[in-house]
Write a protein that holds these residues in place. Structure first.
Motif, mmCIF file in Angstrom:
data_model
loop_
_atom_site.group_PDB
_atom_site.id
_atom_site.type_symbol
_atom_site.label_atom_id
_atom_site.label_comp_id
_atom_site.label_asym_id
_atom_site.label_seq_id
_atom_site.Cartn_x
_atom_site.Cartn_y
_atom_site.Cartn_z
ATOM 1 N N MET A 138 0.816 -1.212 0.000
ATOM 2 C CA MET A 138 0.000 0.000 0.000
ATOM 3 C C MET A 138 0.853 1.267 0.000
ATOM 4 S SD MET A 138 -3.009 -1.058 -0.369
ATOM 5 C CE MET A 138 -3.893 0.473 -0.100
ATOM 6 N N ARG A 139 1.976 1.264 0.713
ATOM 7 C CA ARG A 139 2.848 2.437 0.700
ATOM 8 C C ARG A 139 3.480 2.612 -0.676
ATOM 9 N NH1 ARG A 139 5.694 6.117 3.987
ATOM 10 N NH2 ARG A 139 6.463 7.613 2.462
ATOM 11 N N GLY A 140 3.838 1.497 -1.321
ATOM 12 C CA GLY A 140 4.378 1.581 -2.678
ATOM 13 C C GLY A 140 3.363 2.161 -3.653
ATOM 14 N N PHE A 141 2.115 1.698 -3.549
ATOM 15 C CA PHE A 141 1.055 2.261 -4.382
ATOM 16 C C PHE A 141 0.913 3.766 -4.149
ATOM 17 C CE2 PHE A 141 -1.464 -1.952 -4.670
ATOM 18 C CZ PHE A 141 -1.139 -2.139 -6.006
ATOM 19 N N ASP A 142 0.888 4.158 -2.881
ATOM 20 C CA ASP A 142 0.680 5.562 -2.537
ATOM 21 C C ASP A 142 1.798 6.438 -3.099
ATOM 22 O OD1 ASP A 142 -0.922 7.533 -0.900
ATOM 23 O OD2 ASP A 142 1.048 7.795 0.031
ATOM 24 N N ILE A 150 0.560 6.554 -11.406
ATOM 25 C CA ILE A 150 -0.718 5.852 -11.419
ATOM 26 C C ILE A 150 -1.760 6.749 -10.739
ATOM 27 C CG2 ILE A 150 0.421 3.610 -11.347
ATOM 28 C CD1 ILE A 150 -0.419 3.332 -8.442
ATOM 29 N N HIS A 151 -3.045 6.496 -11.037
ATOM 30 C CA HIS A 151 -4.112 7.301 -10.458
ATOM 31 C C HIS A 151 -4.918 6.551 -9.395
ATOM 32 C CE1 HIS A 151 -4.215 10.006 -14.308
ATOM 33 N NE2 HIS A 151 -3.196 10.284 -13.511
ATOM 34 N N TYR A 152 -5.171 5.272 -9.636
ATOM 35 C CA TYR A 152 -5.958 4.462 -8.701
ATOM 36 C C TYR A 152 -5.272 3.116 -8.504
ATOM 37 C CZ TYR A 152 -9.588 7.876 -9.858
ATOM 38 O OH TYR A 152 -10.286 9.037 -10.066
ATOM 39 N N ILE A 153 -5.634 2.452 -7.394
ATOM 40 C CA ILE A 153 -4.996 1.175 -7.083
ATOM 41 C C ILE A 153 -6.045 0.095 -6.842
ATOM 42 C CG2 ILE A 153 -3.016 2.344 -6.073
ATOM 43 C CD1 ILE A 153 -4.105 1.696 -3.336
ATOM 44 N N GLY A 154 -5.647 -1.143 -7.114
ATOM 45 C CA GLY A 154 -6.555 -2.261 -6.916
ATOM 46 C C GLY A 154 -5.804 -3.532 -6.596
ATOM 47 N N LEU A 155 -6.531 -4.494 -6.046
ATOM 48 C CA LEU A 155 -5.967 -5.785 -5.664
ATOM 49 C C LEU A 155 -6.711 -6.883 -6.408
ATOM 50 C CD1 LEU A 155 -5.685 -5.091 -1.828
ATOM 51 C CD2 LEU A 155 -3.818 -5.069 -3.505
ATOM 52 N N ALA A 170 -4.821 1.929 4.665
ATOM 53 C CA ALA A 170 -4.865 3.150 3.867
ATOM 54 C C ALA A 170 -5.689 4.222 4.565
ATOM 55 C CB ALA A 170 -5.442 2.841 2.485
ATOM 56 N N ASP A 171 -6.783 3.809 5.173
ATOM 57 C CA ASP A 171 -7.650 4.756 5.860
ATOM 58 C C ASP A 171 -6.947 5.370 7.077
ATOM 59 O OD1 ASP A 171 -10.133 6.087 6.198
ATOM 60 O OD2 ASP A 171 -10.695 4.663 7.751
ATOM 61 N N LEU A 172 -6.289 4.539 7.859
ATOM 62 C CA LEU A 172 -5.645 5.004 9.084
ATOM 63 C C LEU A 172 -4.420 5.878 8.804
ATOM 64 C CD1 LEU A 172 -5.819 1.786 11.313
ATOM 65 C CD2 LEU A 172 -7.179 3.874 11.546
ATOM 66 N N ARG A 173 -3.696 5.566 7.728
ATOM 67 C CA ARG A 173 -2.434 6.249 7.474
ATOM 68 C C ARG A 173 -2.533 7.333 6.401
ATOM 69 N NH1 ARG A 173 2.079 1.403 8.238
ATOM 70 N NH2 ARG A 173 1.215 0.630 10.214
ATOM 71 N N GLY A 174 -3.725 7.532 5.875
ATOM 72 C CA GLY A 174 -3.898 8.585 4.890
ATOM 73 C C GLY A 174 -3.313 8.274 3.529
ATOM 74 N N TRP A 175 -3.159 6.987 3.228
ATOM 75 C CA TRP A 175 -2.647 6.592 1.918
ATOM 76 C C TRP A 175 -3.787 6.526 0.913
ATOM 77 C CZ3 TRP A 175 0.296 1.820 4.263
ATOM 78 C CH2 TRP A 175 1.429 2.270 4.951
ATOM 79 N N SER A 176 -3.435 6.418 -0.359
ATOM 80 C CA SER A 176 -4.447 6.261 -1.410
ATOM 81 C C SER A 176 -5.253 4.990 -1.141
ATOM 82 C CB SER A 176 -3.770 6.170 -2.776
ATOM 83 O OG SER A 176 -3.053 7.357 -3.050
ATOM 84 N N PRO A 177 -6.571 5.073 -1.211
ATOM 85 C CA PRO A 177 -7.400 3.921 -0.850
ATOM 86 C C PRO A 177 -7.431 2.848 -1.936
ATOM 87 C CG PRO A 177 -8.779 5.694 -1.628
ATOM 88 C CD PRO A 177 -7.380 6.249 -1.571
#
Length: 350
Positions: A138-142, A150-155, A170-177
């Motif tokens: 998630m940090r790499g995506f952000d 990139i604009h959006y992320i998915g799994l 992502a919610d707790l750390r303010g990263w891209s959801p």
């Protein structure tokens, strides 16, 4: 073709059917040559589609290269999704596999070159490697979102617990959801009804559904012996009629198609579209045709409207056991809705 937002977490507008490009190229020894791939692409665009799904490993990189060529004249019209995790070729070394930040960054740079673009609209982690911490992914995506790569992320093909953890991190750390998930889903493969789809609906994640025809099984062609090229040449991602359940599904598809003057292919995809319109989030089938004729045959589902009776017949024929604890939960919900106690025989006892 209708359009919707990509889940409840974004304002991204996508068409109700995505175009999968796993058959663009012949790097796997089975797929569509350039001209055939171009015809499929053009047919999708003519139908109003704007959501393109590819991956770095599809056809050893050929799919991305072809897609980059096809969209070059109107790049910003399309929502372009690709994936990392798997190597581009069988010779890929250990550093070119998995969900690590190292592999993520390397793969994105290579995909940008093949796609001939400066950004990817949606990047999927292709499959969980079961090892890389979700914090790292998630940090790499952000970081890539912050860099504009990139604009959006998915799994894609991740278990529900990992997706839920990623969503919370992502919610707790303010990263891209997390914007969406990708999974196999069709009348033949409904395992996602247990955990993944209810989770996505609860969290507002979009769901893209690969192999909506179960590798050709739901067209009925394997039963008739007319075409088993995918099974014999590609040798993967193909379901077979090996149980009473598959037989019931195909029998029901053929019967409904006959009554509607349609085809099993159209009915199978129409069932997915009907289900999507009843969902609280976006459910998007991915069409991965190998020929323009196959694509045109599948696209007919957009003109088909299933009755609730036909929809429920297909639900019943394809139903799976939800298992523990989902069946007990449904019983409890029914008891509460009816203002009654759960039957003693149904109370879990440890």
């Amino acid at each position: 073709m209708r359009y919707s937002t990509f889940g409840r977490r974004t304002g991204l507008r996508v068409s109700e059917l995505a175009l999968g490009t796993g058959n663009f190229g012949t790097g796997w020894g089975h797929g569509a040559e350039r001209d055939e791939a171009r015809q499929i692409f053009e047919g999708y665009v003519e139908a109003g589609g704007n959501f393109l799904d590819t991956a770095n490993g599809y056809q050893a990189g050929q799919a991305e290269a072809l897609l980059g060529e096809f969209i070059a004249s109107d790049r910003d019209h399309f929502v372009l999704a690709t994936k990392y995790t798997l190597g581009t070729t069988p010779a890929a070394g250990v550093s070119q596999l998995g969900n690590s930040r190292k592999n993520m960054v390397r793969a994105v740079e290579e995909s940008l070159r093949r796609l001939n673009t400066d950004h990817i609209d949606l990047l999927w982690a292709h499959i969980s490697d079961g090892l890389t911490p979700m914090e790292e992914i998630m940090r790499g995506f952000d970081d890539l979102v912050s860099a504009g790569k990139i604009h959006y992320i998915g799994l894609s093909n991740f278990p529900a617990w990992r997706i839920a953890r990623a969503d919370l991190l992502a919610d707790l750390r303010g990263w891209s959801p997390v914007a969406g998930i990708q999974l196999e889903y069709s009348l033949a493969e409904r395992s996602a009804d247990r955990e993944l789809i209810p989770m996505a609906e609860a969290l507002g994640l979009a769901v893209t559904q690969w192999s909506p025809l179960a590798g050709g099984l739901l067209t009925g062609k394997y039963r008739n012996g007319n075409d088993n090229s995918r099974a014999t040449k590609l040798g993967m991602l193909v379901h077979a009629e090996t149980s009473a359940r598959e037989t019931a599904i195909i029998d029901t598809l053929i019967d409904i198609a006959g009554n509607l003057g349609s085809t099993p292919t159209e009915v199978a995809v129409a069932w997915l579209l009907h289900k999507a319109r009843q969902s609280s989030t976006s459910l998007i089938p991915i069409l991965g045709s190998r020929t323009r004729a196959q694509f045109d045959a599948t696209l007919g589902a957009l003109r088909l409207s299933l009755s609730e009776s036909d929809y429920e017949r297909l639900n019943d024929a394809s139903a799976i056991a939800l298992g523990v604890p989902h069946e007990q939960t449904l019983e409890m919900q029914a008891a509460l809705a009816g203002g009654r106690h759960l039957e003693p025989a149904r109370i879990p006892v440890s």
